[in-house]
Design an enzyme around this catalytic site. Structure first.
Site, mmCIF file in Angstrom:
data_model
loop_
_atom_site.group_PDB
_atom_site.id
_atom_site.type_symbol
_atom_site.label_atom_id
_atom_site.label_comp_id
_atom_site.label_asym_id
_atom_site.label_seq_id
_atom_site.Cartn_x
_atom_site.Cartn_y
_atom_site.Cartn_z
ATOM 1 N N GLY A 303 -4.604 -7.656 5.647
ATOM 2 C CA GLY A 303 -5.355 -7.485 4.414
ATOM 3 C C GLY A 303 -6.341 -6.322 4.488
ATOM 4 O O GLY A 303 -6.130 -5.336 5.204
ATOM 5 N N SER A 304 -7.455 -6.482 3.806
ATOM 6 C CA SER A 304 -8.365 -5.352 3.570
ATOM 7 C C SER A 304 -9.057 -4.815 4.807
ATOM 8 O O SER A 304 -9.662 -3.740 4.753
ATOM 9 C CB SER A 304 -9.428 -5.761 2.546
ATOM 10 O OG SER A 304 -8.834 -6.022 1.286
ATOM 11 N N VAL A 305 -9.021 -5.540 5.922
ATOM 12 C CA VAL A 305 -9.705 -5.026 7.109
ATOM 13 C C VAL A 305 -9.081 -3.737 7.631
ATOM 14 O O VAL A 305 -9.724 -3.005 8.391
ATOM 15 C CB VAL A 305 -9.747 -6.074 8.246
ATOM 16 C CG1 VAL A 305 -10.690 -7.194 7.921
ATOM 17 C CG2 VAL A 305 -8.366 -6.600 8.566
ATOM 18 N N LYS A 307 -8.210 -1.241 5.666
ATOM 19 C CA LYS A 307 -8.470 -0.146 4.730
ATOM 20 C C LYS A 307 -9.206 1.038 5.373
ATOM 21 O O LYS A 307 -8.902 2.198 5.070
ATOM 22 C CB LYS A 307 -9.238 -0.663 3.520
ATOM 23 C CG LYS A 307 -8.366 -1.478 2.560
ATOM 24 C CD LYS A 307 -9.166 -2.050 1.408
ATOM 25 C CE LYS A 307 -8.262 -2.854 0.455
ATOM 26 N NZ LYS A 307 -9.015 -3.533 -0.617
#
Length: 573
Positions: A303-305, A307
């Protein structure tokens, strides 16, 4: 004629005696001499011709070569504190054929063994046709001596070693366990089995026909103890990380969680905690799920980690700068057949704003500017899709899909952390490149005596820019504010991912992530926290994982004597 008849002498018969008696004497004497000759010959054969064979057969029935157990090597933390040690124990065994039927002796034996008399009798009856059976494995020398002091015929002791783990459940999945024969079965105990086990010795002993030891004769080969293994783990940090993780999992009523902390300067693993866990010193009722070292063997969709890593790939490829602005309105967009959404419409955002707001729209619009797969290319340079090389049994490689016929939606998904899988260890290792001026440091479970140069995967300037953006993510008014550490600047990123199941993504089942670097001015640690399926008031990474990082990182920085850097000051102060 009359005279001859009266005398009783027959002219046709020879007087008995002399010729026939001499013949019998000769025959008998010959037979005796022949028998003596055969006996003497047999004795000569036995003592001269067959002597080596018979001597060997005799020795085989009295002389034995026994094994001397080797002391298994200790596993210690980076400061020499023991994490796994072998202690002397005694195994009691019996020859059922020699154990007397005396009821008094059997009652005493059963009592000393802590066994019911009926159970002891049943076992002795079951092995009655054999000459060996275990009574009790791995007793303390004191407890075994109490049994041997009874002097029950047919009961003997054998010296062995048993593995003991002073840290208990705190480092169970990392260390692993040995079996009853002191052979590694899981974790580092299995990975370094040949090195830790050592080489058993040999001794020559004299035993009777029942196999009982009569006398030690000589040591043929001394036992060589196993080597000692020094881990990169700091036991103080390990205890602290495990305590905080366990408390968070219980508070959130979660299925489990992990914490892994790396030294930002060397890549050494300073702490690695898992939940659920187990006590390796008492495995009664062990849940197999507790055996898994989820940090290394379980890949997850991050997920967003990731980015910040995707942002670093695009900055390193050129055509972007931290001041680049992206219009994320109206908060959603269609790509192929899919709709990508942000939590709300954030409007125009610069790169730091995209990370701070964790905008999927912003990341998608940025990555679709490129014709080359710059993001997955960097993922692979960072070690995603490859084994970390720690030597840990079953370490997962994760997955980065090959760039074959990718759709635009797949291209975009990779930029905000979907469509790939990584382990928490791979994730923490990747962020050493951000913390270490663009140099990726391979993770190590062993203490390093020599510094590691690492591989330059992005430019130092890009690494500095992304670190500063991550610093702004952990601000008092952001979703990651709970990751703040008093007295230290923290760079970090949250992530919340829906769990997958047999039918795809599950409803109301999430994993919350946080990855952090501290302190920003001179990074010392990189840590990843994951809470699996929290059922509390919130499931977002900023709410469930970030507070764990704050407590773990704060304690670690103080224990490592890291000087504070610039403190965040709220506006109302």
């Amino acid at each position: 004629m009359n005279t001859e008849v009266r005398s009783g002498v027959s002219p046709r018969r020879r007087p008995p005696g002399v010729p026939m008696g001499r013949l019998r004497y000769v025959v008998m004497l010959g037979m005796v001499l022949l028998g003596l000759g055969l006996l003497v010959g047999r004795v000569v054969i036995l003592h001269v011709v067959d002597r080596p064979f018979l001597q060997g057969q005799g020795d085989a029935r009295t002389l034995r070569t026994d094994s001397l157990p080797a002391h298994r090597g200790m596993i210690a933390d980076r400061h020499g504190e023991p994490l796994a040690i072998s202690t002397p124990v005694v195994t009691l065994w019996a020859n059922p054929q020699d154990v007397p039927d005396d009821p008094i002796q059997r009652v005493q034996l059963a009592s000393a063994l802590g066994m019911e008399l009926e159970t002891l009798n049943e076992r002795l009856a079951r092995y009655a046709e054999r000459e060996f059976m275990y009574l009790r494995r791995q007793l303390t020398p004191e407890a075994a001596q109490r049994v041997l002091d009874l002097r029950v015929p047919g009961v003997y002791g054998q010296d062995e070693y048993k593995r003991y783990y002073p840290a208990g459940e705190v480092a169970a999945q990392l260390l692993g366990v040995t079996n009853v024969d002191d052979v590694g079965q899981e974790g580092l105990e299995l990975a370094y089995q040949p090195y830790l086990a050592g080489t058993p010795g040999l001794r020559r002993v004299l035993k009777d026909r029942r196999g009982r030891l009569v006398r030690d004769l000589e040591v043929l080969r001394e036992a060589k103890p196993g080597g000692e293994l020094t881990l990169s783990i700091d036991q103080r940090l390990q205890y602290m990380a495990y305590r905080e993780l366990k408390a968070a999992v219980a508070e959130q009523d979660a299925d489990g969680g992990v914490v892994v902390m790396l030294d930002a300067r060397t890549g050494e693993v300073l702490a690695m905690a898992n939940q659920p866990s187990y006590n390796p010193n008492n495995r009664a009722g062990l849940d197999p799920q507790g055996l898994r070292n989820r940090v290394i063997v379980d890949p997850y969709e991050p997920g967003s980690v990731v980015k910040p890593l995707a942002m670093a790939a695009m900055l390193d490829a050129g055509d972007l700068s931290p001041s680049t602005v992206v219009d994320t309105s109206p908060g959603w967009m269609r790509i192929d057949r899919f709709t990508i959404r942000d939590i709300r419409n954030y409007g125009e955002l610069d790169l730091a704003g995209i990370l701070e707001k964790s905008s999927n729209i912003g990341m998608s619009k940025l990555v679709l500017r490129y014709d080359e797969p710059v993001v997955p290319q960097l993922y692979r340079r960072l070690g995603f899709g490859q084994a970390p090389g720690t030597g840990f049994p079953g370490e997962a490689t994760g997955e980065v899909p090959a760039p074959v016929r990718w759709s635009s939606s797949q291209w975009a998904a990779l930029s905000y952390g979907y469509g790939l899988s990584v382990t928490p260890l791979q994730l923490a290792s990747a962020f050493t490149a951000i913390a270490n001026q663009g140099r990726l440091l391979p993770p190590s479970l062993l203490r390093l005596d020599e510094p590691v140069t690492g591989e330059q995967v992005i430019s130092p300037e890009v690494a500095r820019q992304v670190l500063e953006m991550m610093d702004k993510v952990v601000e008092p008014d952001t979703g990651a504010r709970r990751a703040e550490v008093p007295g230290y600047r923290v760079a970090g990123k949250t992530g919340t991912v829906r769990k997958t199941g047999a039918g795809g993504y599950q409803e109301n089942a999430y994993r919350g992530f946080f990855v952090g670097i501290a302190p920003v001015s001179n990074p010392r640690i990189v840590a990843v926290v994951m809470i699996d399926h929290p059922r509390g008031d919130s499931y977002y990474g900023g709410a469930v994982a970030a507070p764990v990082f704050s407590r773990v990182a704060g304690s670690a920085l103080r224990l490592l004597d890291v000087p504070p850097d610039q403190r965040h000051v709220p506006e109302d102060e």
